[in-house]
Design an enzyme around this catalytic site. Structure first.
Site, PDB file in Angstrom:
ATOM      1  CG  ASP A 244      -1.781   1.210   1.336  1.00 40.82           C
ATOM      2  OD1 ASP A 244      -2.459   1.560   0.357  1.00 40.82           O
ATOM      3  OD2 ASP A 244      -1.768   1.845   2.402  1.00 40.82           O
TER       4      ASP A 244
ATOM      5  CD  GLU B 189      -3.739  -1.969  -0.758  1.00 47.85           C
ATOM      6  OE1 GLU B 189      -4.001  -0.757  -0.783  1.00 47.85           O
ATOM      7  OE2 GLU B 189      -4.093  -2.728   0.176  1.00 47.85           O
TER       8      GLU B 189
END
Length: 233
Positions: free
Chosen positions: A52, A124
């Site tokens: 992320d 992610e």
């Protein structure tokens, strides 16, 4: 399944992992680990955290350099449209990552493989694994193929960071205190649901639900914007 994923990545993206264990971790949900307690498996949560952050940095730098004329507010809105659950889940589906997730039987039967929140997490976590295995250049090469072309395809032309828009809308006539409050948390560990409301100077102006607090806040902000714009018609 992980061997098949390695073959797919090599053929489709010319990506060859030096440490396949990172790839396995990135595509393994907690439910699978719980059903195989004696195998010493890891699931994606920690590596997703890293992915992320890597994605936000790379996307931020890219749009900063590509759009030198855009002010900070518009850069923020554009990044929010690119770095979000809706976009990442679509990227994961487009890359066929949904086919390679290791799920527990219960989650499989519950349709978790199609869940946007999970697909976002897997995208992610893959980025986190790729970053750890091969470094930033490999991640940049991947997102240049998968994410950045969507700018020219118009994917983000009408996407807006509702929280930023709400702040601009309310504070154009003066300083207004905008706060987001978690009202309710329900669901399961693998399929959570958060309910959030947003207040302006203490008055509730919108509510939203989502698979994360961030997504619920976006929904609450969007409802508040819709309500206020309808009043002004």
């Amino acid at each position: 399944m992980i061997e098949e994923l390695q073959d797919y990545l090599a053929k489709e993206f010319n990506i060859h992992f030096d440490n396949p264990a990172l790839l396995a971790e990135a595509f393994t949900q907690a439910s699978y680990v719980n059903e195989h307690p004696n195998q010493g498996l890891k699931y994606y949560e920690r590596i997703e955290f890293l992915g992320d952050a890597v994605l936000e940095l790379i996307v931020s730098e890219y749009i900063y350099k590509r759009f030198p004329e855009l002010p900070q507010g518009k850069l923020t809105r554009l990044r929010a449209a690119m770095v979000c659950e809706d976009s990442f889940s679509k990227f994961a589906k487009e890359c066929h990552f949904d086919q390679y997730i290791r799920l527990g039987h219960g989650e499989e039967m519950a349709g978790a493989r199609e869940r946007p929140g999970l697909l976002c997490d897997i995208f992610e976590s893959f980025i986190g694994a790729l970053y750890l295995d091969q470094g930033r250049p490999a991640v940049e090469k991947f997102v240049q193929r998968v994410i950045f072309p969507k700018l020219d395809m118009g994917w983000f032309d009408h996407a807006v960071d509702a929280k930023t828009s709400l702040q601009e809308f309310l504070q154009r006539d003066g300083d207004i205190a905008i706060e987001y409050h978690l009202v309710e948390e329900s669901g399961t560990e693998n399929d959570p649901e958060f309910k959030v409301n947003v207040t302006a100077n203490g008055d509730v102006i919108g509510e939203g639900k989502g698979s994360s607090k961030k997504h619920a806040e976006m929904q609450a902000a969007q409802q508040a914007l819709d309500n206020m714009r309808n009043k002004n018609k």
